[in-house]
Design a protein around this motif. Sequence first.
Motif, PDB file in Angstrom:
ATOM      1  N   GLY A 131       0.706  -1.282   0.181  1.00  0.00           N
ATOM      2  CA  GLY A 131      -0.101  -0.239   0.574  1.00  0.00           C
ATOM      3  C   GLY A 131       0.909   1.298   0.286  1.00  0.00           C
ATOM      4  N   ARG A 132       0.579   2.532   0.472  1.00  0.00           N
ATOM      5  CA  ARG A 132       0.868   3.487   0.197  1.00  0.00           C
ATOM      6  C   ARG A 132       0.834   4.798   1.687  1.00  0.00           C
ATOM      7  NH1 ARG A 132       1.984   4.372  -4.931  1.00  0.00           N
ATOM      8  NH2 ARG A 132       1.722   7.184  -4.548  1.00  0.00           N
ATOM      9  N   SER A 133       0.117   4.161   2.580  1.00  0.00           N
ATOM     10  CA  SER A 133       0.300   4.649   3.796  1.00  0.00           C
ATOM     11  C   SER A 133       1.022   5.601   5.004  1.00  0.00           C
ATOM     12  CB  SER A 133      -1.766   4.034   4.887  1.00  0.00           C
ATOM     13  OG  SER A 133      -2.928   3.879   3.900  1.00  0.00           O
ATOM     14  N   LEU A 134       2.226   4.725   5.028  1.00  0.00           N
ATOM     15  CA  LEU A 134       3.322   4.895   5.684  1.00  0.00           C
ATOM     16  C   LEU A 134       3.989   5.237   4.962  1.00  0.00           C
ATOM     17  CD1 LEU A 134       3.591   3.301   8.538  1.00  0.00           C
ATOM     18  CD2 LEU A 134       6.386   3.407   6.806  1.00  0.00           C
ATOM     19  N   PHE A 135       4.715   6.204   4.675  1.00  0.00           N
ATOM     20  CA  PHE A 135       6.143   7.095   4.199  1.00  0.00           C
ATOM     21  C   PHE A 135       6.820   6.701   5.522  1.00  0.00           C
ATOM     22  CE2 PHE A 135       3.429  10.295   5.225  1.00  0.00           C
ATOM     23  CZ  PHE A 135       3.728  11.423   5.701  1.00  0.00           C
ATOM     24  N   VAL A 136       8.467   6.907   4.826  1.00  0.00           N
ATOM     25  CA  VAL A 136       9.097   6.471   5.696  1.00  0.00           C
ATOM     26  C   VAL A 136      10.506   7.193   5.103  1.00  0.00           C
ATOM     27  CG1 VAL A 136      11.681   4.813   6.656  1.00  0.00           C
ATOM     28  CG2 VAL A 136       9.377   4.280   5.739  1.00  0.00           C
ATOM     29  N   ARG A 137      10.830   8.748   5.921  1.00  0.00           N
ATOM     30  CA  ARG A 137      11.994   9.751   4.841  1.00  0.00           C
ATOM     31  C   ARG A 137      13.327   8.801   5.260  1.00  0.00           C
ATOM     32  NH1 ARG A 137      11.160  13.114   8.489  1.00  0.00           N
ATOM     33  NH2 ARG A 137       9.419  14.206   7.351  1.00  0.00           N
ATOM     34  N   GLY A 142      14.581   8.193   8.773  1.00  0.00           N
ATOM     35  CA  GLY A 142      14.196   7.382   9.023  1.00  0.00           C
ATOM     36  C   GLY A 142      12.982   6.976  10.018  1.00  0.00           C
ATOM     37  N   LYS A 143      12.546   8.587  10.075  1.00  0.00           N
ATOM     38  CA  LYS A 143      11.245   9.223  10.812  1.00  0.00           C
ATOM     39  C   LYS A 143      10.164   8.501   9.631  1.00  0.00           C
ATOM     40  CE  LYS A 143      12.975  10.963  14.759  1.00  0.00           C
ATOM     41  NZ  LYS A 143      12.779  10.372  15.854  1.00  0.00           N
ATOM     42  N   TRP A 144       9.333   7.926  10.693  1.00  0.00           N
ATOM     43  CA  TRP A 144       8.139   7.682   9.315  1.00  0.00           C
ATOM     44  C   TRP A 144       6.858   8.003   9.847  1.00  0.00           C
ATOM     45  CZ3 TRP A 144       4.327   4.777  11.728  1.00  0.00           C
ATOM     46  CH2 TRP A 144       5.183   4.426  13.455  1.00  0.00           C
ATOM     47  N   THR A 145       5.782   8.619   9.266  1.00  0.00           N
ATOM     48  CA  THR A 145       4.544   8.675   9.387  1.00  0.00           C
ATOM     49  C   THR A 145       3.375   7.689   8.830  1.00  0.00           C
ATOM     50  OG1 THR A 145       4.872  10.728  10.729  1.00  0.00           O
ATOM     51  CG2 THR A 145       2.281  10.588   9.191  1.00  0.00           C
ATOM     52  N   ASP A 146       2.514   7.364   9.314  1.00  0.00           N
ATOM     53  CA  ASP A 146       1.210   6.180   8.234  1.00  0.00           C
ATOM     54  C   ASP A 146       0.472   7.590   8.701  1.00  0.00           C
ATOM     55  OD1 ASP A 146      -1.022   4.865   8.140  1.00  0.00           O
ATOM     56  OD2 ASP A 146      -0.289   3.107   8.898  1.00  0.00           O
ATOM     57  N   ALA A 147      -0.117   8.279   7.364  1.00  0.00           N
ATOM     58  CA  ALA A 147      -1.068   8.742   7.189  1.00  0.00           C
ATOM     59  C   ALA A 147      -2.719   8.120   6.954  1.00  0.00           C
ATOM     60  CB  ALA A 147      -0.274   9.163   5.909  1.00  0.00           C
ATOM     61  N   ALA A 148      -3.393   7.444   7.500  1.00  0.00           N
ATOM     62  CA  ALA A 148      -4.539   6.168   7.911  1.00  0.00           C
ATOM     63  C   ALA A 148      -4.562   6.846   9.199  1.00  0.00           C
ATOM     64  CB  ALA A 148      -4.568   5.569   7.229  1.00  0.00           C
ATOM     65  N   THR A 149      -3.576   6.698   9.569  1.00  0.00           N
ATOM     66  CA  THR A 149      -3.605   6.554  11.326  1.00  0.00           C
ATOM     67  C   THR A 149      -3.230   7.493  12.484  1.00  0.00           C
ATOM     68  OG1 THR A 149      -1.961   5.284  11.762  1.00  0.00           O
ATOM     69  CG2 THR A 149      -3.856   4.113  10.900  1.00  0.00           C
ATOM     70  N   GLY A 150      -1.675   8.208  11.598  1.00  0.00           N
ATOM     71  CA  GLY A 150      -1.440   9.449  12.725  1.00  0.00           C
ATOM     72  C   GLY A 150      -0.377   9.039  13.675  1.00  0.00           C
ATOM     73  N   GLU A 151       0.310   7.845  13.030  1.00  0.00           N
ATOM     74  CA  GLU A 151       0.939   7.127  14.152  1.00  0.00           C
ATOM     75  C   GLU A 151       2.120   7.546  13.833  1.00  0.00           C
ATOM     76  OE1 GLU A 151       0.221   3.026  15.704  1.00  0.00           O
ATOM     77  OE2 GLU A 151      -0.303   2.463  13.259  1.00  0.00           O
ATOM     78  N   HIS A 152       3.613   7.602  14.262  1.00  0.00           N
ATOM     79  CA  HIS A 152       5.093   8.097  13.598  1.00  0.00           C
ATOM     80  C   HIS A 152       6.103   7.257  14.336  1.00  0.00           C
ATOM     81  CE1 HIS A 152       5.313  10.903  16.661  1.00  0.00           C
ATOM     82  NE2 HIS A 152       3.236  11.165  16.790  1.00  0.00           N
ATOM     83  N   GLY A 153       7.157   7.098  14.361  1.00  0.00           N
ATOM     84  CA  GLY A 153       8.174   6.273  14.564  1.00  0.00           C
ATOM     85  C   GLY A 153       9.358   6.592  14.586  1.00  0.00           C
ATOM     86  N   ASP A 154      10.551   5.747  14.886  1.00  0.00           N
ATOM     87  CA  ASP A 154      11.494   5.793  14.055  1.00  0.00           C
ATOM     88  C   ASP A 154      11.863   3.724  13.711  1.00  0.00           C
ATOM     89  OD1 ASP A 154      12.266   4.096  15.845  1.00  0.00           O
ATOM     90  OD2 ASP A 154      13.491   5.817  17.401  1.00  0.00           O
ATOM     91  N   LEU A 155      12.996   4.352  12.827  1.00  0.00           N
ATOM     92  CA  LEU A 155      12.560   2.612  12.697  1.00  0.00           C
ATOM     93  C   LEU A 155      13.261   1.630  13.246  1.00  0.00           C
ATOM     94  CD1 LEU A 155      15.599   3.040   9.632  1.00  0.00           C
ATOM     95  CD2 LEU A 155      13.420   2.935   9.453  1.00  0.00           C
TER      96      LEU A 155
END
Length: 348
Positions: free
Chosen positions: A43-49, A59-72
């Motif tokens: 899919g395409r909802s989560l993107f990792v920089r 290494g930071k990521w965000t899930d655009a569907a849920t608003g979750e975020h974090g690191d690797l």
Amino acid sequence: MSDASELARRLAREAEAVCRHYLSNGRRQGRYWLVGDIGNTPGRSLFVRLHTSSKGPAGKWTDAATGEHGDLLDIVAATCGLHSFREVAEEARRFLKLPRWQREPTIDLQAAQGPRDSKAAHRLFAMAQPLSGTLGEVYLRGRGIDPLVSTDALRFHPRCYYRPDDTTQVETWPALIAAVTNVNGRITGIHRTWLDPDGYDDRRLGKAPIDTPRRAMGDLLGNAVRFGNVDDVLAAGEGIETMLSLRTVLPSMPMAAALSANHLAALLWPASLRRLYVAVDADPAGHAAAKALAARAVEAGVDAIALSSRLKDFNDDLRAFGATSLREALSGQLLPDDAARFLDVTLA
């Protein structure tokens, strides 16, 4: 400096290699790695920089569907099914010691899927509110559907994240939230229908003015948005609105919306099932899926009976001809015992 921070920084220097290894179902697009969610669902909802920039560190990521975020480190933990920091740190160190040519997927992704994939779906469904008095109820009523037949599986979220295709921009729109569950009722995924905040209109049928107003995430294969508890009889079809249209005149019949033709063909049902009604969408993919599902049912000793709409699907029928007409059309397609058992006589 904490061990966690140092490991996260070392992983960030190898962000693309980390993504190729642990998020192998995604792909690179520009300066980001795109995938469905932290569980490595396509899919395409989560993107990792992938590179540090003015927008933030690598290494930071965000899930655009849920608003979750974090690191690797979160990605390592999720895709490997690890729970303690010690386990995550050991896996991260193991990865960092691998030669570059070995940094390809080595974990059993199928085995790794499961509760982790449904975590975001559980969270989003829990964050949503009951339909009553919301724009979600307005949307269903606009399509001729009785919202009371959907209370168990559907909720409403006033500001659900949406990321347009081919961009990292995140928007929020009101959305109808549907729980995708397995035969035991466990949530395995989620389906979102983003809605027009100005209310229902016939041109867009109440959906938001965006390119892809419907999206699903999580473990979908074999599962469905389910309405009612199945015993011996079940009606199954593709779309949520299609099945809720049927349930508007068959309010006590258990139903399942598989969300697509391919998923309909693979739908799972409980061992108690004896009769399966298949709502057939009037297009080649719909006919093929219904035929495949019916064949599986017959092979399993379950009677399979097709339900055919006059127009493209049963929501088209409901909106064009009304509930009474749909009830009359179904009365001739159901077995007599099921017609007496399930048809809503209050519409007569």
